[in-house]
Write a protein that holds these residues in place. Structure first.
Motif, PDB file in Angstrom:
ATOM      1  N   LEU A  11       0.828  -1.213   0.000  1.00 15.23           N
ATOM      2  CA  LEU A  11       0.000   0.000   0.000  1.00 15.23           C
ATOM      3  C   LEU A  11       0.859   1.259   0.000  1.00 15.23           C
ATOM      4  O   LEU A  11       0.521   2.244  -0.671  1.00 15.23           O
ATOM      5  N   THR A  12       1.957   1.230   0.712  1.00 13.37           N
ATOM      6  CA  THR A  12       2.867   2.374   0.705  1.00 13.37           C
ATOM      7  C   THR A  12       3.451   2.591  -0.685  1.00 13.37           C
ATOM      8  O   THR A  12       3.522   3.726  -1.186  1.00 13.37           O
ATOM      9  N   LEU A  13       3.847   1.501  -1.333  1.00 13.06           N
ATOM     10  CA  LEU A  13       4.407   1.600  -2.674  1.00 13.06           C
ATOM     11  C   LEU A  13       3.365   2.055  -3.696  1.00 13.06           C
ATOM     12  O   LEU A  13       3.699   2.710  -4.688  1.00 13.06           O
ATOM     13  N   GLN A  14       2.104   1.710  -3.444  1.00 12.33           N
ATOM     14  CA  GLN A  14       1.028   2.138  -4.347  1.00 12.33           C
ATOM     15  C   GLN A  14       0.915   3.652  -4.436  1.00 12.33           C
ATOM     16  O   GLN A  14       0.519   4.198  -5.459  1.00 12.33           O
ATOM     17  N   ASP A  23      11.070   0.406 -12.564  1.00 17.54           N
ATOM     18  CA  ASP A  23      11.239   1.340 -11.447  1.00 17.54           C
ATOM     19  C   ASP A  23      11.489   0.540 -10.167  1.00 17.54           C
ATOM     20  O   ASP A  23      10.805  -0.456  -9.903  1.00 17.54           O
ATOM     21  N   PRO A  24      12.462   0.925  -9.343  1.00 12.70           N
ATOM     22  CA  PRO A  24      12.797   0.134  -8.152  1.00 12.70           C
ATOM     23  C   PRO A  24      11.615  -0.127  -7.222  1.00 12.70           C
ATOM     24  O   PRO A  24      11.472  -1.226  -6.681  1.00 12.70           O
ATOM     25  N   SER A  25      10.740   0.860  -7.035  1.00 13.85           N
ATOM     26  CA  SER A  25       9.600   0.657  -6.145  1.00 13.85           C
ATOM     27  C   SER A  25       8.599  -0.327  -6.746  1.00 13.85           C
ATOM     28  O   SER A  25       7.989  -1.125  -6.027  1.00 13.85           O
ATOM     29  N   MET A  26       8.447  -0.293  -8.073  1.00 11.35           N
ATOM     30  CA  MET A  26       7.532  -1.233  -8.723  1.00 11.35           C
ATOM     31  C   MET A  26       8.130  -2.646  -8.738  1.00 11.35           C
ATOM     32  O   MET A  26       7.388  -3.637  -8.665  1.00 11.35           O
ATOM     33  N   ARG A  27       9.451  -2.748  -8.851  1.00 13.36           N
ATOM     34  CA  ARG A  27      10.087  -4.066  -8.777  1.00 13.36           C
ATOM     35  C   ARG A  27       9.911  -4.663  -7.384  1.00 13.36           C
ATOM     36  O   ARG A  27       9.669  -5.869  -7.234  1.00 13.36           O
ATOM     37  N   ARG A  28      10.031  -3.846  -6.357  1.00 12.02           N
ATOM     38  CA  ARG A  28       9.802  -4.334  -4.992  1.00 12.02           C
ATOM     39  C   ARG A  28       8.343  -4.727  -4.816  1.00 12.02           C
ATOM     40  O   ARG A  28       8.033  -5.771  -4.205  1.00 12.02           O
ATOM     41  N   ARG A  29       7.444  -3.927  -5.335  1.00 13.51           N
ATOM     42  CA  ARG A  29       6.016  -4.256  -5.256  1.00 13.51           C
ATOM     43  C   ARG A  29       5.727  -5.581  -5.945  1.00 13.51           C
ATOM     44  O   ARG A  29       4.966  -6.419  -5.433  1.00 13.51           O
ATOM     45  N   LYS A  30       6.331  -5.805  -7.091  1.00 10.43           N
ATOM     46  CA  LYS A  30       6.155  -7.053  -7.836  1.00 10.43           C
ATOM     47  C   LYS A  30       6.643  -8.243  -7.003  1.00 10.43           C
ATOM     48  O   LYS A  30       5.980  -9.293  -6.955  1.00 10.43           O
ATOM     49  N   GLU A  31       7.775  -8.081  -6.358  1.00 13.47           N
ATOM     50  CA  GLU A  31       8.299  -9.160  -5.503  1.00 13.47           C
ATOM     51  C   GLU A  31       7.327  -9.487  -4.368  1.00 13.47           C
ATOM     52  O   GLU A  31       7.084 -10.658  -4.044  1.00 13.47           O
ATOM     53  N   LEU A  32       6.754  -8.465  -3.788  1.00 10.73           N
ATOM     54  CA  LEU A  32       5.835  -8.670  -2.668  1.00 10.73           C
ATOM     55  C   LEU A  32       4.571  -9.407  -3.109  1.00 10.73           C
ATOM     56  O   LEU A  32       4.150 -10.376  -2.462  1.00 10.73           O
ATOM     57  N   VAL A  33       3.933  -8.958  -4.188  1.00 10.10           N
ATOM     58  CA  VAL A  33       2.642  -9.536  -4.573  1.00 10.10           C
ATOM     59  C   VAL A  33       2.797 -10.887  -5.281  1.00 10.10           C
ATOM     60  O   VAL A  33       1.883 -11.713  -5.244  1.00 10.10           O
ATOM     61  N   GLU A  34       3.946 -11.121  -5.923  1.00 10.61           N
ATOM     62  CA  GLU A  34       4.114 -12.359  -6.677  1.00 10.61           C
ATOM     63  C   GLU A  34       4.837 -13.454  -5.902  1.00 10.61           C
ATOM     64  O   GLU A  34       4.690 -14.636  -6.233  1.00 10.61           O
ATOM     65  N   GLN A  35       5.597 -13.084  -4.866  1.00 10.65           N
ATOM     66  CA  GLN A  35       6.360 -14.085  -4.132  1.00 10.65           C
ATOM     67  C   GLN A  35       6.074 -14.063  -2.633  1.00 10.65           C
ATOM     68  O   GLN A  35       5.680 -15.084  -2.051  1.00 10.65           O
TER      69      GLN A  35
END
Length: 364
Positions: A11-14, A23-35
């Protein structure tokens, strides 16, 4: 990392959402939701349903406006576009995340050979069916809540249309993991109830008629394209077997025959030898009758080329559709009953109402 911490971080990254996937924040978001989140979901889910799986998506190509993490039975929802599932959907503005009992909001279009969004009216019918199932179940909620993702793009908006029930968690007020896990299990039990009811149902409002689905699958299979056959029918087999189709057909013919007999006609069953099902005669009046039976709402039927050609050449005709037929499978031998009779007399076939399921291609 706890489940609550992972949801809060997404939610913070959103709040800094950008469509650039690298983008680094979107890559981190992807890691969170996919893994991360799928792994955290699996413990409570598999304590109840050991074979279920979890997955997620932060977007394909570009970063998604509404990322998600879902869990489901892999057999009854083999892809996010198919079947029912439970899913965390993150608000576009990062204000809240929902645990939603949801469904595949896309469907395979045989003509386009691609996925398209289900019409919202169809999704609404499926939602109403699911809510009626859960309302009569001990597993169901006492009331059903919608979701508001604040999405600007169509994909995020269609998730809202597919929602059966959503639990909202506000940013900055994410509950403890014990409460989150309890909600995960509670929604999982509701999802299992839908799976059970769907397995017994011949037809779910909002879906295409089973006869239409079966005809499309048969057409694709006859063209020997196994991959398209799986997509065309959600990876499942035929909805109706031959005995069930026969029971529905005979019941519809019986009701159609009764209608014309009550009108003073003599009726002959010609379905086995002619491109029409009944021949109704009275004095100098002859009517060629086409009969279609279905467990669906009767909005679509399957007609053959021979049927279309005959009824166009013989305008003294009628179409009888018996829809909403009930089919009892309990005794081993299917028994059809009920249904509503709709009659079009004469039956004028409009080209615009016809959709080609397959072609015969002559190679010269």
């Amino acid at each position: 990392m706890s489940l609550g911490d992972a949801l809060a971080e997404v939610l913070t990254l959103q709040k800094d959402y950008i469509y650039v996937a690298k983008d680094p924040s979107m890559r981190r978001r992807k890691e969170l939701v996919e893994q991360v989140i799928p792994d955290l979901i699996l413990d409570p889910v598999r304590s109840v349903f050991p074979s279920w799986v979890a997955s997620g998506s932060g977007g394909m190509g570009s970063a998604a406006e509404v990322p998600w993490s879902r869990y489901n039975d892999p057999v009854r929802s083999e892809a996010p576009t198919r079947g029912w599932y439970a899913v965390y959907l993150f608000g576009a503005a990062g204000d809240a995340v929902y645990l939603s009992l949801n469904q595949g909001t896309s469907t395979w279009d045989v003509g386009k050979q691609d996925f398209v969004f289900r019409p919202k009216q169809q999704l609404a019918r499926r939602v109403n069916w699911a809510r009626s199932v859960l309302a009569s179940s001990d597993a169901g909620p006492t009331s059903f809540a919608g979701i508001d993702l604040g999405a600007k793009r169509d994909l995020g908006k269609i998730y809202q249309a597919g929602n059966v029930h959503g639990i909202r968690y506000e940013a900055g007020a994410i509950p403890s993991d014990d409460e989150l896990n309890a909600d995960v299990v509670r929604i999982a039990r509701q999802l299992e109830r839908l799976y059970a009811e769907e397995g017994e149902a011949i037809y779910i409002p909002g879906d295409d008629a089973p006869e239409v689905l079966d005809a499309e699958l048969a057409a694709v299979q006859s063209a020997s394209n196994a991959r398209s056959a799986g997509k065309a029918h959600g990876g499942q087999g035929f909805r109706l077997d031959q005995d069930e189709k026969k029971a529905i057909e005979l019941h519809a013919v019986e009701l159609a025959t009764k209608h014309f007999v009550d009108q003073g006609f003599k009726v002959k069953d010609t379905g086995a030898t002619k491109p029409y099902d009944l021949l109704a005669t009275k004095a100098d009046d002859t009517i060629y009758v086409e009969v279609k039976g279905t467990a669906s709402l009767g909005e679509q039927i399957i007609v053959t080329r021979a049927e279309v050609e005959h009824h166009r050449q013989n305008p003294n005709n009628a179409l009888v559709v018996v829809h909403s037929i009930r089919l009892n499978r309990d005794s081993g031998t299917p028994v059809a009953s009920g249904g509503k009779v709709v009659i079009r007399q004469p039956w004028e076939i409009d080209d615009a109402a016809l959709t080609v399921v397959s072609y015969r291609c002559k190679l010269i």
